[in-house]
Design a protein around this motif. Structure first.
Motif, short mmCIF file in Angstrom:
data_model
loop_
_atom_site.label_atom_id
_atom_site.label_comp_id
_atom_site.label_asym_id
_atom_site.label_seq_id
_atom_site.Cartn_x
_atom_site.Cartn_y
_atom_site.Cartn_z
N GLU A 107 0.84 -1.21 0.00
CA GLU A 107 0.00 0.00 0.00
C GLU A 107 0.87 1.25 0.00
OE1 GLU A 107 -3.36 0.38 -0.21
OE2 GLU A 107 -3.42 -1.77 -0.55
N ILE A 108 1.93 1.23 0.80
CA ILE A 108 2.83 2.39 0.87
C ILE A 108 3.42 2.66 -0.52
CG2 ILE A 108 5.06 3.21 1.78
CD1 ILE A 108 4.42 1.64 4.35
N GLN A 109 3.86 1.59 -1.16
CA GLN A 109 4.46 1.76 -2.49
C GLN A 109 3.45 2.31 -3.49
OE1 GLN A 109 5.95 -2.17 -3.06
NE2 GLN A 109 7.95 -1.72 -2.17
N LYS A 110 2.22 1.78 -3.38
CA LYS A 110 1.17 2.20 -4.31
C LYS A 110 0.88 3.69 -4.14
CE LYS A 110 -2.30 -0.87 -4.46
NZ LYS A 110 -3.65 -1.35 -4.13
N VAL A 111 0.72 4.10 -2.88
CA VAL A 111 0.40 5.51 -2.59
C VAL A 111 1.53 6.42 -3.08
CG1 VAL A 111 0.23 7.14 -0.66
CG2 VAL A 111 -1.08 5.04 -0.60
N ASN A 112 2.76 6.04 -2.76
CA ASN A 112 3.89 6.89 -3.14
C ASN A 112 4.10 6.91 -4.66
OD1 ASN A 112 4.51 7.91 -0.64
ND2 ASN A 112 5.78 6.15 -0.09
N THR A 113 3.81 5.79 -5.32
CA THR A 113 3.93 5.76 -6.78
C THR A 113 2.90 6.71 -7.41
OG1 THR A 113 4.54 3.46 -6.61
CG2 THR A 113 3.93 4.22 -8.80
N ASN A 114 1.69 6.68 -6.86
CA ASN A 114 0.65 7.57 -7.38
C ASN A 114 1.03 9.04 -7.18
OD1 ASN A 114 -1.01 5.68 -8.40
ND2 ASN A 114 -2.32 5.54 -6.61
N GLU A 115 1.60 9.34 -6.00
CA GLU A 115 2.02 10.71 -5.71
C GLU A 115 3.02 11.19 -6.77
OE1 GLU A 115 2.08 12.72 -2.28
OE2 GLU A 115 0.02 12.02 -2.49
N LYS A 116 3.94 10.27 -7.07
CA LYS A 116 4.99 10.61 -8.03
C LYS A 116 4.38 10.77 -9.42
CE LYS A 116 9.27 8.81 -6.92
NZ LYS A 116 10.16 7.65 -6.88
N LYS A 117 3.54 9.79 -9.75
CA LYS A 117 2.94 9.77 -11.09
C LYS A 117 2.14 11.04 -11.37
CE LYS A 117 -0.05 6.68 -13.75
NZ LYS A 117 -0.90 5.50 -13.61
#
Lengths: 158, 182
Positions: free
Chosen positions: B160-170
């Motif tokens: 979940e952490i990775q998903k959230v941070n990836t979206n932030e970046k994206k």
């Protein structure tokens, strides 16, 4: 109770959603199932496992909902791009896309794929549950699998 | 079963819906309260105290037990490569502790981590019910089952952490970041 809910709610909602293909119905089923299970939780034997017990309740309620709308898919009804059998290309596809691709499977295929592949039911059990023949369950599973691979492959090619 | 089927099966929890309407819980909670009344009975209070005491006992004892080697076949049954399962969990906890996440997601992720607390309590209660003198293998199985489930929950949090941070970046979102309590 909230901890139990936190532990199982998403899994149960996913199961109900995959079977009913309607988020509103799925939420109702999850809600009713938790309420029912919390009311009779004392009946669960000490060594009983809450998860499988709850899952059975969700499953029964979902099956009741979908029994009226049995749909059987034949391969000529859908366009399937024959997927590349080699390599593990699907591993790089984002999880939410896989989740959507499973959800986008036609009614019939999706339920059988969910029950057989994800919930470990045998084709004989699925046939009984959905009131279809064992061979229909097997063929629908294979169709579902092909369609899923094909749809994911399209995503990869985009 | 093909590799594709295995992949879908083994990773199925990652393909679950990742959000649930908060109204679902609110309705359940209201219904339960209505039926049972929001009274914490003496019996429940005693149960709670007992659970805490059991936890304290078990984890002191469990700390010593970790020094025992698990039989290889048992480790394999539960999907562990070697006996350093506690180190594996520690590494996951450190990953979570060191991660920064948007403040808005803190509550959700901590709720997910509450499952670990529940698991710890449940494990402690289960262990206490076992006859330790006669069921060593059962005990080892319980411990490995506990490790396995905990590992899966921690993986979900990391995911979940990775998903959230990836979206932030994206989507180039610059939200305020925070750490997670674990």
């Amino acid at each position: 109770m909230k901890v139990l809910y936190g532990l199982f709610a998403k899994e149960m909602l996913t199961l109900a959603f995959r079977l009913t293909d309607n988020l509103h119905d799925a939420e109702d089923i999850v809600q009713e199932s938790f309420i029912h299970s919390f009311k009779v939780i004392d009946q669960l034997k000490e060594d009983g496992n809450f998860g499988p017990w709850l899952k059975r309740i969700v499953l029964n309620k979902s099956l009741k909902k979908i029994k009226k709308r049995q749909t059987i898919i034949t391969l000529d009804q859908v366009h399937i791009e024959e997927p590349d059998q080699s390599g593990r290309w699907y591993e790089s596809i984002p999880h939410n896309i896989v989740q959507e691709a499973i959800q986008d499977l036609p009614n019939g295929c999706r339920e059988i794929l969910t029950l057989f592949l994800l919930d470990n039911f045998k084709h004989r059990e699925i046939a009984e549950m959905l009131d279809i023949s064992v061979s229909t369950s097997k063929s629908q599973y294979q169709y579902g699998l092909k369609i899923l691979r094909s749809n994911l492959k399209k995503y990869r090619n985009e | 079963m093909s590799d594709f089927e295995k992949y879908i099966k083994e990773n199925q929890r990652k393909f679950d819906l990742d959000q649930i309407n908060p109204k679902v819980w609110q309705t359940i909670e209201a219904e339960i309260k209505e039926k049972k009344g929001a009274i914490l009975s003496l019996r429940n209070s005693l149960r709670l105290v007992a659970a805490v005491l059991i936890c304290v006992f078990c984890f002191q004892w469990f700390g010593d037990y970790q020094k025992v080697n698990f039989p290889k076949h048992l480790l394999e049954d539960y999907g562990f490569k070697d006996s350093k399962v506690d180190e594996l969990l520690d590494a996951k906890i450190i990953t979570i502790r060191e991660a920064s996440i948007p403040v808005a997601y803190k509550g959700d992720l901590e709720m997910l981590l509450n499952q670990v607390t529940y698991l710890d309590q449940h494990f402690a209660e289960k262990i206490n019910k076992l006859d330790l003198a006669n069921t060593e293998v059962e005990l080892l199985k319980e411990i490995l089952e506990y490790y396995k489930t905990k590992s899966e929950i921690l993986d979900r949090v990391i995911n979940e952490i990775q998903k959230v941070n990836t979206n932030e970046k994206k989507y180039k979102i610059k939200s305020e970041k925070t750490k997670i309590r674990i």
